[in-house]
Design a protein around this motif. Structure first.
Motif, PDB file in Angstrom:
ATOM      1  N   MET A  79      12.549  22.392   1.786  1.00  0.00           N
ATOM      2  CA  MET A  79      13.614  21.472   2.184  1.00  0.00           C
ATOM      3  C   MET A  79      13.885  21.516   3.683  1.00  0.00           C
ATOM      4  O   MET A  79      14.212  20.497   4.299  1.00  0.00           O
ATOM      5  CB  MET A  79      14.880  21.796   1.387  1.00  0.00           C
ATOM      6  N   ILE A 123      15.840  18.192   4.157  1.00  0.00           N
ATOM      7  CA  ILE A 123      16.578  17.832   2.945  1.00  0.00           C
ATOM      8  C   ILE A 123      17.801  18.748   2.868  1.00  0.00           C
ATOM      9  O   ILE A 123      17.670  19.965   2.786  1.00  0.00           O
ATOM     10  CB  ILE A 123      15.708  18.003   1.686  1.00  0.00           C
ATOM     11  N   ILE A 148      16.899  16.390  -3.892  1.00  0.00           N
ATOM     12  CA  ILE A 148      16.217  15.200  -3.387  1.00  0.00           C
ATOM     13  C   ILE A 148      17.256  14.100  -3.172  1.00  0.00           C
ATOM     14  O   ILE A 148      18.058  13.810  -4.063  1.00  0.00           O
ATOM     15  CB  ILE A 148      15.134  14.730  -4.381  1.00  0.00           C
ATOM     16  N   PRO A 149      17.281  13.469  -1.983  1.00  0.00           N
ATOM     17  CA  PRO A 149      18.308  12.451  -1.683  1.00  0.00           C
ATOM     18  C   PRO A 149      18.311  11.306  -2.688  1.00  0.00           C
ATOM     19  O   PRO A 149      17.288  10.961  -3.273  1.00  0.00           O
ATOM     20  CB  PRO A 149      17.908  11.968  -0.285  1.00  0.00           C
ATOM     21  N   HIS A 167      22.233  15.485  -6.236  1.00  0.00           N
ATOM     22  CA  HIS A 167      21.908  16.023  -4.902  1.00  0.00           C
ATOM     23  C   HIS A 167      23.148  16.334  -4.075  1.00  0.00           C
ATOM     24  O   HIS A 167      23.111  17.167  -3.172  1.00  0.00           O
ATOM     25  CB  HIS A 167      21.020  15.037  -4.140  1.00  0.00           C
ATOM     26  N   GLU A 176      20.791  18.932   6.916  1.00  0.00           N
ATOM     27  CA  GLU A 176      20.102  17.657   6.760  1.00  0.00           C
ATOM     28  C   GLU A 176      19.711  17.068   8.111  1.00  0.00           C
ATOM     29  O   GLU A 176      18.730  16.332   8.212  1.00  0.00           O
ATOM     30  CB  GLU A 176      21.003  16.681   6.005  1.00  0.00           C
TER      31      GLU A 176
END
Length: 280
Positions: free
Chosen positions: A127, A132, A168-169, A174, A227
């Motif tokens: 990630m 992520i 996962i977006p 999430h 992020e």
């Protein structure tokens, strides 16, 4: 013969020898149980107990045919056990030759800890490289039931693949935190309390504030993947370590999750876990 007469001829040495003998037998049985725990041999052991019980009941009730059948099963069952469990028996003898048969329990525990740390590290690495955002809380002594109830209950095995998929977006789970309870993923999309400390950097977002917030009210370890930058951070006891390298992150998680607070981990940024600047 009175019960006391059974021990009248025993010397002190005999009593000590018999006591040690019994303790050794119990120790060997205990270790053998720890060796077969979690394997298919457990089901075999249950089956043996059933056969012995049925054989005893058939003898007591006079079921001669059933008793004869159970005797044949017990007679030839030893050979069947050797054939069916030949790989397990060979492995046990190999461990006995290496002197590892009685350390099997600790070996399993260490292997499970390695697996858990590797799963978290691999997920965080994946990630971080792809930026992520993630928020993962590892429960320790303080219960986190109140926070688990705010999310979606899972009670799933902890794997790197599942952790990655949860963050996962644009997927339903999430947004929020994943809480690890008793080495399993207890829930996802959980709400954590935001820290109200005035000393938090303005550049830190909601994830970092939530990580700090839960670390102020529990002894949990919380992992944050940014992020925006992909940076890896960890919080505990109201303290934040930012921009961790993957190797030092893995070492820190292992020591803090499984060893405790007696050791500190000095990071490349010059800060140890207790938030004090390293002058070395």
């Amino acid at each position: 013969m009175p019960f006391a007469d059974l021990f009248s001829d025993l010397t002190v040495l005999d009593v000590v020898t018999n006591a040690v003998d019994i303790l050794l037998v119990w120790f060997v049985i205990y270790k053998l149980i720890t060796v077969i725990r979690g394997t298919k041999a457990v089901q075999l052991l249950k089956g043996i107990f059933v056969i012995v019980i049925v054989r005893g009941l058939s003898n007591l009730l006079g079921f001669n045919t059933l008793e004869w059948m159970m005797e044949q099963v017990m007679l030839w069952g030893v050979l069947g056990i050797i054939i069916i469990f030949q790989p397990e028996l060979r492995r046990a003898l190999e461990q006995l030759g290496r002197g590892r048969i009685f350390s099997r329990g600790n070996l399993r525990e260490n292997e499970e800890q390695d697996r858990l740390v590797e799963a978290v590290t691999n997920a965080v690495s994946y990630m971080a490289k792809r930026r992520i955002g993630a928020l993962i809380t590892l429960e320790k002594e303080t219960g986190m039931g109140d926070y688990i109830e705010t999310g979606i209950q899972m009670d799933s095995m902890l794997t790197s693949e599942l952790l990655i998929n949860l963050f996962i977006p644009n997927t339903p789970l999430h947004d929020g935190a994943v809480v690890i309870h008793k080495k399993r993923i207890a829930a996802a999309a959980c709400y954590l309390p935001l820290s109200e400390s005035p000393f938090i950097s303005k550049e830190l977002g909601t994830r970092h504030r939530a990580a700090l917030g839960v670390s102020e009210v529990t002894d949990s370890i919380t992992i944050v993947v940014s992020e925006e930058t992909g940076a890896i951070s960890v919080t505990k006891n109201g303290e934040l370590q930012r921009n961790l390298e993957l190797e030092e992150f893995s070492k820190l998680i292992r020591r803090e999750w499984f060893v405790g607070e007696n050791e500190t981990v000095t990071t490349s940024t010059g800060w140890n876990w207790r938030g004090k600047k390293n002058n070395g």
